[in-house]
Scaffold this motif. Structure first.
Motif, PDB file in Angstrom:
ATOM      1  N   ALA A  11      18.674   6.362   1.137  1.00  0.00           N
ATOM      2  CA  ALA A  11      17.673   5.815   2.061  1.00  0.00           C
ATOM      3  C   ALA A  11      16.330   6.521   1.869  1.00  0.00           C
ATOM      4  CB  ALA A  11      18.154   5.948   3.504  1.00  0.00           C
ATOM      5  N   ASP A  12      16.362   7.844   1.683  1.00  0.00           N
ATOM      6  CA  ASP A  12      15.118   8.573   1.423  1.00  0.00           C
ATOM      7  C   ASP A  12      14.478   8.115   0.115  1.00  0.00           C
ATOM      8  OD1 ASP A  12      15.191  10.082   3.750  1.00  0.00           O
ATOM      9  OD2 ASP A  12      16.224  11.772   2.807  1.00  0.00           O
ATOM     10  N   ALA A  13      15.305   7.890  -0.917  1.00  0.00           N
ATOM     11  CA  ALA A  13      14.783   7.419  -2.198  1.00  0.00           C
ATOM     12  C   ALA A  13      14.150   6.045  -2.039  1.00  0.00           C
ATOM     13  CB  ALA A  13      15.899   7.388  -3.241  1.00  0.00           C
ATOM     14  N   ALA A  17      16.203  -2.727   0.894  1.00  0.00           N
ATOM     15  CA  ALA A  17      17.373  -1.905   0.551  1.00  0.00           C
ATOM     16  C   ALA A  17      17.621  -0.778   1.561  1.00  0.00           C
ATOM     17  CB  ALA A  17      17.198  -1.304  -0.845  1.00  0.00           C
ATOM     18  N   LEU A  18      16.688  -0.577   2.485  1.00  0.00           N
ATOM     19  CA  LEU A  18      16.865   0.479   3.482  1.00  0.00           C
ATOM     20  C   LEU A  18      18.013   0.129   4.427  1.00  0.00           C
ATOM     21  CD1 LEU A  18      13.135   1.130   4.299  1.00  0.00           C
ATOM     22  CD2 LEU A  18      14.710   2.774   3.269  1.00  0.00           C
ATOM     23  N   PRO A  19      18.753   1.135   4.891  1.00  0.00           N
ATOM     24  CA  PRO A  19      19.841   0.848   5.838  1.00  0.00           C
ATOM     25  C   PRO A  19      19.271   0.308   7.145  1.00  0.00           C
ATOM     26  CG  PRO A  19      19.538   3.220   5.572  1.00  0.00           C
ATOM     27  CD  PRO A  19      18.633   2.556   4.597  1.00  0.00           C
ATOM     28  N   ASP A  20      20.001  -0.649   7.743  1.00  0.00           N
ATOM     29  CA  ASP A  20      19.514  -1.222   8.993  1.00  0.00           C
ATOM     30  C   ASP A  20      20.144  -0.586  10.227  1.00  0.00           C
ATOM     31  OD1 ASP A  20      22.015  -2.289   8.692  1.00  0.00           O
ATOM     32  OD2 ASP A  20      21.387  -4.374   8.696  1.00  0.00           O
ATOM     33  N   ASP A  60      11.765   4.395   9.158  1.00  0.00           N
ATOM     34  CA  ASP A  60      11.056   5.667   9.327  1.00  0.00           C
ATOM     35  C   ASP A  60      11.055   6.470   8.027  1.00  0.00           C
ATOM     36  OD1 ASP A  60      10.588   5.053  11.957  1.00  0.00           O
ATOM     37  OD2 ASP A  60      12.286   6.212  12.720  1.00  0.00           O
ATOM     38  N   ARG A  61      11.853   6.068   7.074  1.00  0.00           N
ATOM     39  CA  ARG A  61      11.940   6.778   5.794  1.00  0.00           C
ATOM     40  C   ARG A  61      10.898   6.296   4.791  1.00  0.00           C
ATOM     41  NH1 ARG A  61      17.044   9.572   5.477  1.00  0.00           N
ATOM     42  NH2 ARG A  61      18.284   9.083   7.304  1.00  0.00           N
ATOM     43  N   VAL A  62      10.141   5.264   5.150  1.00  0.00           N
ATOM     44  CA  VAL A  62       9.055   4.809   4.288  1.00  0.00           C
ATOM     45  C   VAL A  62       7.883   5.761   4.507  1.00  0.00           C
ATOM     46  CG1 VAL A  62       7.489   2.915   3.698  1.00  0.00           C
ATOM     47  CG2 VAL A  62       9.849   2.426   4.396  1.00  0.00           C
ATOM     48  N   ARG A  63       7.830   6.744   3.650  1.00  0.00           N
ATOM     49  CA  ARG A  63       6.824   7.802   3.762  1.00  0.00           C
ATOM     50  C   ARG A  63       6.650   8.443   2.387  1.00  0.00           C
ATOM     51  NH1 ARG A  63      11.528   9.822   6.649  1.00  0.00           N
ATOM     52  NH2 ARG A  63      12.534  11.433   5.401  1.00  0.00           N
ATOM     53  N   HIS A 118       3.958  -4.564  -7.744  1.00  0.00           N
ATOM     54  CA  HIS A 118       4.227  -3.419  -6.857  1.00  0.00           C
ATOM     55  C   HIS A 118       4.444  -3.882  -5.424  1.00  0.00           C
ATOM     56  CE1 HIS A 118       3.834  -0.245  -9.763  1.00  0.00           C
ATOM     57  NE2 HIS A 118       2.641  -0.667 -10.128  1.00  0.00           N
ATOM     58  N   GLY A 119       3.715  -4.902  -5.012  1.00  0.00           N
ATOM     59  CA  GLY A 119       3.945  -5.465  -3.680  1.00  0.00           C
ATOM     60  C   GLY A 119       5.361  -6.007  -3.548  1.00  0.00           C
ATOM     61  N   GLN A 120       5.823  -6.699  -4.584  1.00  0.00           N
ATOM     62  CA  GLN A 120       7.201  -7.204  -4.579  1.00  0.00           C
ATOM     63  C   GLN A 120       8.198  -6.053  -4.582  1.00  0.00           C
ATOM     64  OE1 GLN A 120       8.462 -10.628  -4.612  1.00  0.00           O
ATOM     65  NE2 GLN A 120      10.118  -9.331  -3.931  1.00  0.00           N
ATOM     66  N   HIS A 121       7.921  -5.026  -5.381  1.00  0.00           N
ATOM     67  CA  HIS A 121       8.817  -3.860  -5.428  1.00  0.00           C
ATOM     68  C   HIS A 121       8.919  -3.206  -4.057  1.00  0.00           C
ATOM     69  CE1 HIS A 121       7.578  -3.363  -9.948  1.00  0.00           C
ATOM     70  NE2 HIS A 121       8.285  -4.464  -9.743  1.00  0.00           N
ATOM     71  N   ALA A 122       7.787  -3.067  -3.383  1.00  0.00           N
ATOM     72  CA  ALA A 122       7.804  -2.463  -2.041  1.00  0.00           C
ATOM     73  C   ALA A 122       8.705  -3.267  -1.112  1.00  0.00           C
ATOM     74  CB  ALA A 122       6.388  -2.384  -1.472  1.00  0.00           C
ATOM     75  N   GLN A 123       8.650  -4.591  -1.210  1.00  0.00           N
ATOM     76  CA  GLN A 123       9.520  -5.427  -0.381  1.00  0.00           C
ATOM     77  C   GLN A 123      10.988  -5.207  -0.732  1.00  0.00           C
ATOM     78  OE1 GLN A 123       8.037  -9.398  -1.035  1.00  0.00           O
ATOM     79  NE2 GLN A 123       6.438  -9.172   0.502  1.00  0.00           N
ATOM     80  N   TRP A 124      11.290  -5.130  -2.026  1.00  0.00           N
ATOM     81  CA  TRP A 124      12.683  -4.901  -2.438  1.00  0.00           C
ATOM     82  C   TRP A 124      13.201  -3.569  -1.914  1.00  0.00           C
ATOM     83  CZ3 TRP A 124      11.762  -6.231  -8.280  1.00  0.00           C
ATOM     84  CH2 TRP A 124      11.657  -7.615  -8.433  1.00  0.00           C
ATOM     85  N   TRP A 125      12.377  -2.517  -2.050  1.00  0.00           N
ATOM     86  CA  TRP A 125      12.817  -1.191  -1.585  1.00  0.00           C
ATOM     87  C   TRP A 125      13.002  -1.183  -0.071  1.00  0.00           C
ATOM     88  CZ3 TRP A 125      15.125   1.198  -5.090  1.00  0.00           C
ATOM     89  CH2 TRP A 125      14.639   1.298  -6.393  1.00  0.00           C
TER      90      TRP A 125
END
Length: 188
Positions: free
Chosen positions: A7-9, A62-65, A73-76, A52-59
């Motif tokens: 999740a941090d990654a 992938a974050l846990p819900d 909160d890990r988007v930092r 990169h905008g698309q990549h940001a959406q993919w990442w």
């Protein structure tokens, strides 16, 4: 990889991708200070920005819900080196910003993804493996295209970029970001 480091990654990669989306988009649109980049370079930056905008959406997807894992909160910023690099890009004239993008940001992001791929398990991390593969393909293509439109030196083109690279080396040596855990080399 355990869920919290993953999740941090994902959060760190979402942040990096979002920042690159913004700075490359601004550079592609042109400069207010009079320095204009080559049309081919601006086209590459525009295409890369969208990716990169698309990549940001993919990442982010992938974050846990789970509320307990606080995925969004890990988007930092993953490390201070990434903050310093993005600050440098934003504060630089267009040519300096492009040099930092292609000489530091792009190779470092490819390195992180390569390293992360060693940590992922096909049993539990299938989605992240697919995202890493797609993003790596896009970044490798960007790197190849960048070499055609931007003269890529074999060493950093400035002392500032060299200092930024050294900051990344310190991060990797001290394993400050979850994807940078030591791993055995795959063979075959």
């Amino acid at each position: 990889m355990d869920i919290e480091p993953l999740a941090d990654a994902c959060g760190g990669l979402a942040w990096i991708s979002g920042e690159l989306f913004e700075v490359e988009g601004r550079l592609a649109a042109g400069s207010s200070d009079g320095e204009l980049l080559d049309a081919r370079l601006r086209a590459l930056l525009a295409r890369s920005s969208r990716r990169h905008g698309q990549h940001a959406q993919w990442w982010r997807a992938a974050l846990p819900d789970s509320p307990a894992l606080a995925g969004f909160d890990r988007v930092r910023p993953p490390t201070d080196a990434w903050v310093r690099l993005l600050d440098h890009i934003v504060e630089s004239a267009p040519a300096g910003a492009v040099a930092a993008l292609f000489e530091v940001a792009l190779p470092q992001l490819i390195f992180v993804l390569e390293h992360l791929s060693y940590e992922l398990s096909p049993v539990s991390d299938g989605n992240a493996i697919r995202i890493v593969a797609m993003v790596t393909t896009d970044l490798t293509e960007e790197e190849s295209e960048a070499k055609q439109v931007w003269p890529m030196p074999k060493i950093p083109s400035s002392a500032d970029l060299e200092a930024l690279l050294i900051a990344f080396s310190d991060d990797y040596r001290e394993k400050r970001w979850p994807p940078l855990l030591p791993h055995p080399r795959r063979t075959g």
